[in-house]
Write an enzyme that holds these catalytic residues in place. Structure first.
Site, short mmCIF file in Angstrom:
data_model
loop_
_atom_site.label_atom_id
_atom_site.label_comp_id
_atom_site.label_asym_id
_atom_site.label_seq_id
_atom_site.Cartn_x
_atom_site.Cartn_y
_atom_site.Cartn_z
N ASP A 106 -0.62 -4.56 2.23
CA ASP A 106 -0.21 -5.65 1.35
C ASP A 106 -1.01 -6.93 1.64
O ASP A 106 -1.57 -7.10 2.73
CB ASP A 106 1.27 -5.97 1.56
N HIS A 255 -0.63 -4.79 6.68
CA HIS A 255 -1.24 -5.92 5.97
C HIS A 255 -2.73 -6.01 6.29
O HIS A 255 -3.10 -5.89 7.47
CB HIS A 255 -0.54 -7.23 6.34
#
Ligand SMILES: [Zn+2]
Length: 298
Positions: A106, A255
């Protein structure tokens, strides 16, 4: 520990601070603002973190349930709205697990995503922020060319349940336009920031043809970036080994926004191995709502 506490920790202010730092360090948009988008919106540059709502004829506001607005860390007293962030509730079309242990990322693209792309030898799913897509279009295209699946993580990482219906539409539409303007495709998959989703958000996303992707394993890699850090790289890798040792499939949340999380992700990819699936593959579905060809006149 009840799951609501775990998720509460995931959405406290320490989750947002590293992200804001990433914004401040970012350059401005480099994807050209397309003429078709100016013709449709009357706007000629990519918006800031509060994008304007542009009406779309396929959004039927009468079909959007009214669960009220709620802020980060505030949960409804009933479970009627099927909140994932509060109660880990999933709906019929959410992707929340996978037959194989698989990585997903993400908050990118970022200045560090390139390094991740150079070090992965399997396909993963990226849930990108529209604001970052137009800042790092070459990195985005490189991910596409390497065959990774690109989904949206909204335009600017707002806590969606706190937004009005129009603001939620704006978060989705601008992120989709960023992806279309950069790579000529419309996403099928989205991941709500902070996992913050309920049936109001799902109904709006379905009008775009999109399905939510959440996760079963959270590596909490961003905690390496809190001040002071609340997790070490070694602890992230220990968690990854623990997930792998369980011998089950599942989706891991990571991430690609920081050097530290990318470094850890490269090691995690070695622990999991290359036999991974994208979100679409996990549920035997397709990658994009639409992929435009060069000669489609987009
Ligand atoms: Zn995020």
């Amino acid at each position: 520990m009840p799951i609501v506490c775990v998720l509460g920790a995931a959405i406290d202010k320490s989750d947002t601070e590293p992200l804001l730092m990433a914004y401040n360090a970012s350059m401005s948009a480099t994807t050209p603002f397309p003429s078709w988008l100016t013709a449709f919106t009357g706007i000629n540059q990519w918006p800031g973190p509060d994008p304007p709502y542009i009406p779309l004829d396929f959004i039927d506001f009468s079909k959007i349930p009214n669960h009220g607005l709620r802020g980060m860390g505030v949960c409804p007293t009933t479970r009627d709205s099927c909140s994932f962030d509060c109660y880990k509730c999933v709906s019929y079309d959410d992707v929340y697990t996978c037959p194989k242990l698989s990585q997903s990322f993400d908050d990118g693209p970022s200045a560090f995503t390139d390094r991740l792309l150079d070090n992965l030898n399997h396909k993963v799913t990226f849930f990108t922020l529209g604001m970052n897509v137009v800042r790092y279009p070459e990195t985005y295209l490189k991910a596409v060319q390497k065959g990774h699946l690109m989904g949206t993580h909204t335009w600017s990482h707002k806590f969606l349940p706190s937004l009005t219906n129009e603001q939620v539409v704006a978060q989705f539409e601008w992120s989709i336009w960023a992806m279309n303007a950069t790579a000529g495709h419309l996403p099928k998959w989205y991941r709500p920031p902070y996992g913050a989703i309920d049936d109001r958000i799902r109904v709006i996303a379905r009008m775009f043809g999109m399905q939510a992707v959440v996760w079963d394993y959270d590596l909490f890699d961003w905690r390496m970036e809190t001040v002071p850090p609340t997790k070490t790289k070694q602890q992230v890798l220990e968690d990854a080994r623990r997930f792998k040792a369980q011998g089950r499939g599942g989706f891991t949340l990571e991430h690609d926004a920081y050097a530290s999380t990318v470094d850890a992700a490269i090691e995690v990819s070695k622990i999991y191995g290359p036999d991974q699936l994208t979100a679409a593959q996990c549920v035997d579905s397709f990658d994009y709502i639409k992929q435009y060809q060069e000669d489609d006149g987009k």
